[in-house]
Design a protein around this motif. Structure first.
Motif, PDB file in Angstrom:
ATOM      1  N   THR A  53       0.651  -0.614   0.171  1.00  0.00           N
ATOM      2  CA  THR A  53      -0.020   0.131  -0.310  1.00  0.00           C
ATOM      3  C   THR A  53       0.542   1.373  -0.401  1.00  0.00           C
ATOM      4  N   LEU A  54       2.069   1.529   0.882  1.00  0.00           N
ATOM      5  CA  LEU A  54       2.572   2.555   0.911  1.00  0.00           C
ATOM      6  C   LEU A  54       3.722   2.835  -0.386  1.00  0.00           C
ATOM      7  N   LYS A  55       3.717   1.630  -1.016  1.00  0.00           N
ATOM      8  CA  LYS A  55       4.887   1.665  -2.728  1.00  0.00           C
ATOM      9  C   LYS A  55       3.868   2.290  -2.854  1.00  0.00           C
ATOM     10  N   ASN A  56       2.622   1.979  -3.727  1.00  0.00           N
ATOM     11  CA  ASN A  56       1.225   2.076  -4.580  1.00  0.00           C
ATOM     12  C   ASN A  56       0.847   3.081  -4.649  1.00  0.00           C
ATOM     13  N   SER A  57       0.223   2.893  -3.481  1.00  0.00           N
ATOM     14  CA  SER A  57      -1.356   3.953  -2.686  1.00  0.00           C
ATOM     15  C   SER A  57      -0.667   5.404  -3.518  1.00  0.00           C
ATOM     16  N   SER A  58      -1.843   5.639  -4.503  1.00  0.00           N
ATOM     17  CA  SER A  58      -2.288   7.539  -4.455  1.00  0.00           C
ATOM     18  C   SER A  58      -2.587   8.079  -3.253  1.00  0.00           C
ATOM     19  N   ALA A  59      -3.440   7.420  -2.364  1.00  0.00           N
ATOM     20  CA  ALA A  59      -3.048   8.306  -0.999  1.00  0.00           C
ATOM     21  C   ALA A  59      -2.457   8.538  -0.314  1.00  0.00           C
ATOM     22  N   ILE A  60      -0.740   8.501  -0.595  1.00  0.00           N
ATOM     23  CA  ILE A  60       0.120   8.943  -0.257  1.00  0.00           C
ATOM     24  C   ILE A  60       0.940   8.403  -1.020  1.00  0.00           C
ATOM     25  N   ARG A  61       1.844   9.932  -1.582  1.00  0.00           N
ATOM     26  CA  ARG A  61       3.789   9.901  -2.152  1.00  0.00           C
ATOM     27  C   ARG A  61       3.888   9.855  -1.355  1.00  0.00           C
ATOM     28  N   MET A  62       5.518   8.330  -0.907  1.00  0.00           N
ATOM     29  CA  MET A  62       6.478   8.601  -0.470  1.00  0.00           C
ATOM     30  C   MET A  62       7.636   8.543  -1.028  1.00  0.00           C
ATOM     31  N   SER A  63       8.739   8.590  -0.766  1.00  0.00           N
ATOM     32  CA  SER A  63       9.906   8.342  -1.393  1.00  0.00           C
ATOM     33  C   SER A  63      10.458   7.534  -0.983  1.00  0.00           C
ATOM     34  N   PRO A  64      11.048   6.457  -0.978  1.00  0.00           N
ATOM     35  CA  PRO A  64      11.404   5.709  -0.234  1.00  0.00           C
ATOM     36  C   PRO A  64      13.256   6.011   0.583  1.00  0.00           C
ATOM     37  N   GLY A  65      13.639   7.328   0.537  1.00  0.00           N
ATOM     38  CA  GLY A  65      13.835   8.012   1.987  1.00  0.00           C
ATOM     39  C   GLY A  65      13.373   8.688   2.766  1.00  0.00           C
ATOM     40  N   THR A  66      11.934   8.235   2.861  1.00  0.00           N
ATOM     41  CA  THR A  66      11.598   9.166   3.494  1.00  0.00           C
ATOM     42  C   THR A  66      11.811   8.338   5.273  1.00  0.00           C
ATOM     43  N   ARG A  67      11.032   9.204   6.188  1.00  0.00           N
ATOM     44  CA  ARG A  67      11.583   8.867   7.235  1.00  0.00           C
ATOM     45  C   ARG A  67      10.487   8.303   8.110  1.00  0.00           C
ATOM     46  N   PHE A  68      10.160   6.509   8.767  1.00  0.00           N
ATOM     47  CA  PHE A  68       9.331   5.520   9.277  1.00  0.00           C
ATOM     48  C   PHE A  68       9.746   6.471  11.309  1.00  0.00           C
ATOM     49  N   VAL A  69       8.016   6.538  11.399  1.00  0.00           N
ATOM     50  CA  VAL A  69       8.450   6.035  12.662  1.00  0.00           C
ATOM     51  C   VAL A  69       6.967   5.445  13.472  1.00  0.00           C
ATOM     52  N   ILE A  70       7.179   4.345  13.946  1.00  0.00           N
ATOM     53  CA  ILE A  70       6.172   3.530  14.648  1.00  0.00           C
ATOM     54  C   ILE A  70       6.505   3.492  15.451  1.00  0.00           C
ATOM     55  N   SER A  71       5.018   3.254  16.015  1.00  0.00           N
ATOM     56  CA  SER A  71       4.133   3.050  17.504  1.00  0.00           C
ATOM     57  C   SER A  71       3.155   1.677  17.498  1.00  0.00           C
ATOM     58  N   GLY A  72       2.818   1.905  18.352  1.00  0.00           N
ATOM     59  CA  GLY A  72       1.749   0.339  18.226  1.00  0.00           C
ATOM     60  C   GLY A  72       2.680  -0.573  19.297  1.00  0.00           C
ATOM     61  N   LYS A  73       1.713  -1.630  19.741  1.00  0.00           N
ATOM     62  CA  LYS A  73       1.955  -2.216  20.178  1.00  0.00           C
ATOM     63  C   LYS A  73       3.419  -3.205  20.256  1.00  0.00           C
ATOM     64  N   PRO A  74       3.832  -3.409  21.218  1.00  0.00           N
ATOM     65  CA  PRO A  74       5.397  -3.840  21.275  1.00  0.00           C
ATOM     66  C   PRO A  74       5.666  -4.945  19.834  1.00  0.00           C
ATOM     67  N   VAL A  75       4.761  -6.434  19.949  1.00  0.00           N
ATOM     68  CA  VAL A  75       5.249  -6.983  18.948  1.00  0.00           C
ATOM     69  C   VAL A  75       5.101  -6.751  17.137  1.00  0.00           C
TER      70      VAL A  75
END
Length: 332
Positions: free
Chosen positions: A264-286
């Motif tokens: 989805t992140l690679k192909n969706s037209s809802a957002i357009r991200m470049s490969p070098g975009t920073r990721f900030v990841i939340s959620g439960k540990p696993v």
């Protein structure tokens, strides 16, 4: 000044009492906008929000007269909430949300007007089959995102990953504006597949208890190669004809479902991200560790990956709502 923040979702409501930037009281209840959808009115939601505020104040040892403002965000501003506010179209910065805040008196909830923070939507008009995939929206994740902008001092293009029943990927531009988002059903899919299909007997405990990198990456690769449906059934094959334990099989399924999110992140037209975009990841540990492993194991992504710890992601909705209210001039 004591401030109460309300975070209402589809099924749950959380109230927090804040003093000088710290939470001094908390309460939660299993009530949300789903109750409005079921009953056809907002009475149960109003009662649930009111009672949650009362419990949070009791936890803080305060009376209602000790509170300066009550700030509300999340699905409470939807058409099934207590004060419907149109989404702010992207790109939307924190000042845009502050300007669109609405003050409304809900007598069955609080004796003074509440301040509601609106959601954000992608800037897509005249929705049809030709462009519906480009559309997405959020209510609640925008306050969480701006909280993380403050806490992490985010200053570069970033995708914030907020996994849950509906996994949300929020794209920030270099000006710390929300430029779009994309949503998947990853959490709901995992729950349904693990508990309500033939795979339930192959997964035992349902969700993965710890990350198994080999099985996680294998599941993602299989989903990419032959599709999610077939990759899911491979869990049963691994149970019937191989020697992998339940946690390994759960990791394979987790990888298959989350791997589709990376597509989805690679192909969706809802957002357009470049490969070098920073990721900030939340959620439960696993879940957050699994997403980080998949991103780091995919050659498409080359940006910095930040995995939040429990303290960094605690009370995000309230922190963000206060940050928006500060821009509105409600909070010093």
């Amino acid at each position: 000044m004591n401030i109460v923040t309300i975070d209402t979702g589809t099924t749950n409501t959380r109230a927090s009492v804040w003093r000088d930037g710290s939470v001094v009281g908390r309460a939660a209840a299993q009530v949300g906008v789903r109750d409005t959808a079921i009953t056809g009115d907002t009475k149960k939601l109003e009662e649930g929000v009111r009672d949650t505020i009362v419990q949070a104040l009791a936890d803080a040892g305060l009376e209602r007269g000790d509170v300066g403002h009550v700030l509300a965000s999340g699905m409470i501003t939807s058409n099934m909430g207590l004060c419907e506010i149109p989404h702010v179209p992207a790109p939307a910065g924190i000042d845009d949300l502050a300007k669109a805040m609405r003050e409304t008196l809900v007598e069955n909830v609080w004796h003074q007007p509440l301040w509601f923070v609106p959601g954000v939507r992608n800037a897509v008009e005249h929705i049809g089959l030709h462009n519906c995939e480009a559309m997405d929206m959020m209510r609640g994740e925008e306050t969480e995102s701006f909280a993380l902008v403050e806490r992490l001092r985010i200053a570069e293009p970033t995708v914030i990953v907020l996994p849950g029943s509906h996994s949300k990927f929020v794209s920030l531009d270099a000006r710390q504006r929300i430029e779009g988002c994309v949503t998947t059903l990853a959490g709901e899919l995992l729950h349904v597949i693990s508990h309500d299909t033939i795979l339930a007997s192959s997964l035992k405990d349902g969700f993965a208890r710890r990350v198994d990198p080999e099985m996680l990456l294998a599941g993602a690769a299989e989903s990419k190669k032959i599709g999610l449906g077939r990759a899911c059934f491979s869990v049963r094959i691994l149970d019937q004809f191989a020697v992998y334990d339940a946690n390994a099989r759960a990791n394979f399924l987790l990888g298959a479902v989350l791997g589709s999110d990376l597509l989805t992140l690679k192909n969706s037209s809802a957002i357009r991200m470049s490969p070098g975009t920073r990721f900030v990841i939340s959620g439960k540990p696993v879940l957050r560790d699994a997403i980080a492993r998949l991103v780091e194991g995919d050659d498409f992504f080359s940006g910095t990956v930040t995995v939040l710890d429990d303290d960094e992601q605690r009370d995000l909705a309230g922190h963000g709502a206060i940050a928006v209210a500060r821009r509105r001039g409600l909070v010093d």
